[in-house]
Design a protein around this motif. Sequence first.
Motif, mmCIF file in Angstrom:
data_model
loop_
_atom_site.group_PDB
_atom_site.id
_atom_site.type_symbol
_atom_site.label_atom_id
_atom_site.label_comp_id
_atom_site.label_asym_id
_atom_site.label_seq_id
_atom_site.Cartn_x
_atom_site.Cartn_y
_atom_site.Cartn_z
ATOM 1 N N ARG A 299 0.839 -1.198 0.000
ATOM 2 C CA ARG A 299 0.000 0.000 0.000
ATOM 3 C C ARG A 299 0.877 1.252 0.000
ATOM 4 N N GLY A 300 0.424 2.272 -0.700
ATOM 5 C CA GLY A 300 1.187 3.515 -0.753
ATOM 6 C C GLY A 300 1.324 4.183 0.596
ATOM 7 N N ASP A 301 0.233 4.199 1.385
ATOM 8 C CA ASP A 301 0.296 4.860 2.691
ATOM 9 C C ASP A 301 1.222 4.116 3.651
ATOM 10 N N LEU A 302 1.247 2.780 3.559
ATOM 11 C CA LEU A 302 2.141 2.002 4.412
ATOM 12 C C LEU A 302 3.592 2.234 4.003
ATOM 13 N N ARG A 303 3.854 2.279 2.701
ATOM 14 C CA ARG A 303 5.216 2.527 2.214
ATOM 15 C C ARG A 303 5.735 3.872 2.719
ATOM 16 N N ARG A 304 4.903 4.898 2.613
ATOM 17 C CA ARG A 304 5.326 6.234 3.056
ATOM 18 C C ARG A 304 5.587 6.268 4.563
ATOM 19 N N GLU A 305 4.748 5.583 5.319
ATOM 20 C CA GLU A 305 4.912 5.575 6.775
ATOM 21 C C GLU A 305 6.178 4.814 7.179
ATOM 22 N N LEU A 306 6.480 3.725 6.483
ATOM 23 C CA LEU A 306 7.681 2.943 6.778
ATOM 24 C C LEU A 306 8.949 3.736 6.459
ATOM 25 N N LEU A 307 8.936 4.455 5.346
ATOM 26 C CA LEU A 307 10.106 5.253 4.966
ATOM 27 C C LEU A 307 10.293 6.439 5.912
ATOM 28 N N ALA A 308 9.179 7.009 6.383
ATOM 29 C CA ALA A 308 9.260 8.106 7.357
ATOM 30 C C ALA A 308 9.850 7.588 8.669
ATOM 31 N N TYR A 309 9.460 6.374 9.034
ATOM 32 C CA TYR A 309 9.991 5.739 10.247
ATOM 33 C C TYR A 309 11.501 5.511 10.104
ATOM 34 N N ALA A 310 11.911 4.995 8.930
ATOM 35 C CA ALA A 310 13.333 4.737 8.681
ATOM 36 C C ALA A 310 14.138 6.035 8.757
ATOM 37 N N LYS A 311 13.586 7.110 8.201
ATOM 38 C CA LYS A 311 14.266 8.411 8.218
ATOM 39 C C LYS A 311 14.399 8.926 9.645
ATOM 40 N N ASP A 312 13.327 8.778 10.422
ATOM 41 C CA ASP A 312 13.338 9.239 11.810
ATOM 42 C C ASP A 312 14.360 8.468 12.644
ATOM 43 N N LYS A 313 14.505 7.172 12.351
ATOM 44 C CA LYS A 313 15.441 6.322 13.093
ATOM 45 C C LYS A 313 16.849 6.336 12.491
ATOM 46 N N LYS A 314 17.003 7.128 11.404
ATOM 47 C CA LYS A 314 18.298 7.231 10.705
ATOM 48 C C LYS A 314 18.777 5.866 10.186
ATOM 49 N N ILE A 315 17.818 5.083 9.690
ATOM 50 C CA ILE A 315 18.139 3.783 9.092
ATOM 51 C C ILE A 315 18.177 3.985 7.579
ATOM 52 N N GLU A 316 19.351 3.944 6.998
ATOM 53 C CA GLU A 316 19.508 4.245 5.574
ATOM 54 C C GLU A 316 19.478 3.014 4.681
ATOM 55 N N SER A 317 19.744 1.847 5.251
ATOM 56 C CA SER A 317 19.741 0.620 4.452
ATOM 57 C C SER A 317 19.516 -0.589 5.353
ATOM 58 N N GLY A 318 19.216 -1.720 4.713
ATOM 59 C CA GLY A 318 19.034 -2.956 5.471
ATOM 60 C C GLY A 318 17.705 -3.026 6.192
ATOM 61 N N THR A 319 17.642 -3.885 7.196
ATOM 62 C CA THR A 319 16.401 -4.110 7.923
ATOM 63 C C THR A 319 15.895 -2.848 8.620
ATOM 64 N N LEU A 320 14.589 -2.733 8.699
ATOM 65 C CA LEU A 320 13.974 -1.611 9.410
ATOM 66 C C LEU A 320 14.004 -1.833 10.917
ATOM 67 N N PHE A 321 14.273 -3.076 11.315
ATOM 68 C CA PHE A 321 14.185 -3.423 12.731
ATOM 69 C C PHE A 321 15.463 -4.131 13.200
ATOM 70 N N PRO A 322 16.581 -3.386 13.251
ATOM 71 C CA PRO A 322 17.873 -3.991 13.623
ATOM 72 C C PRO A 322 17.953 -4.360 15.102
ATOM 73 N N SER A 323 18.734 -5.390 15.374
ATOM 74 C CA SER A 323 18.943 -5.841 16.749
ATOM 75 C C SER A 323 19.966 -4.945 17.436
ATOM 76 N N GLU A 324 19.586 -4.391 18.579
ATOM 77 C CA GLU A 324 20.511 -3.545 19.336
ATOM 78 C C GLU A 324 21.561 -4.391 20.048
ATOM 79 N N LYS A 325 21.185 -5.616 20.419
ATOM 80 C CA LYS A 325 22.114 -6.499 21.131
ATOM 81 C C LYS A 325 23.264 -6.933 20.233
ATOM 82 N N LYS A 326 22.932 -7.365 19.014
ATOM 83 C CA LYS A 326 23.973 -7.856 18.107
ATOM 84 C C LYS A 326 24.764 -6.717 17.481
#
Length: 302
Positions: free
Chosen positions: A190-217
Amino acid sequence: MKIKLTKSMLKSYIDEFIEDEVMDEKASSTYNKYRKVVSDFVDFFDKEDVAKSDLISYKKKIVENFSTKTVNNYIIIINKFVKYVELNKKGEYNSTKAKTYVSDYRLKVIKEQEKTSIENVIKPEEFKRMLSKAKKTGNMETYMIMKIFGYTGIRVSELKYYTVENIKESKSKKYVTVFNKGKERSVPMRGDLRRELLAYAKDKKIESGTLFPSEKKNDGSMITERTVERRILKICGMCRGIDLAKAHPHSFRHMFSIQFLKAGGNSTELARILGHSDIKTTEIYANTSVEEKKKNVERIKY
């Protein structure tokens, strides 16, 4: 040539059998399950020689302790393992032979009454409450994960394919490509889901790879499936009145499927989205639940 099974023989093939499953590109959770089931199976025997009667005793034990569905899953794994051992001892193992070979040690699965509907599924209004609670409590990672499950119907093992790169590509492709059991399929985005996911990635400063990285590893790998399950359960526990039995990733998959059909989609389209090889598996979502059947009966007026 009939192969006589022994406990030491079975034990010696466990690692090789699991390695074969790994090479078959099964999910790590699948071959970890295989290892546990096969190891418990071998440990069950208290003597060296293993007869068909011993396998039947093992079957009786698991029947007493597990649901019919779990028992049948175990039996399928055990039958596959025993075939693997026998054919390798004969020097005849290959994937084609394994499909047609029938072992004298083969256990029969238990006949189970066919389900006519899916029960205990999270409802759309409960889904909205969980999303709202996650957002209000600052659990944005869990919020986004639940949104992906609720609007795509993917399995928890397929969450790893929702990378920044794949989300960006979905703008032109209109879908995200996922793989399960070696099979590729396209899941609409969905377009709205795609936009929300990319906004989340930008806010978390995630530029590549998984959107949900492990902090422990801290190596760029995704959080574990168990972590995902625990976090969803935690959010559900914060929402009064929602049954905790519904708080698992597959419940969102069920909800998505039911809502897709209610929105006008058909079973064939849904089967492709979900990755079902048998349309009968998908058609169960077209049937109403026991609760809905009861309401329909109560609406009858004479």
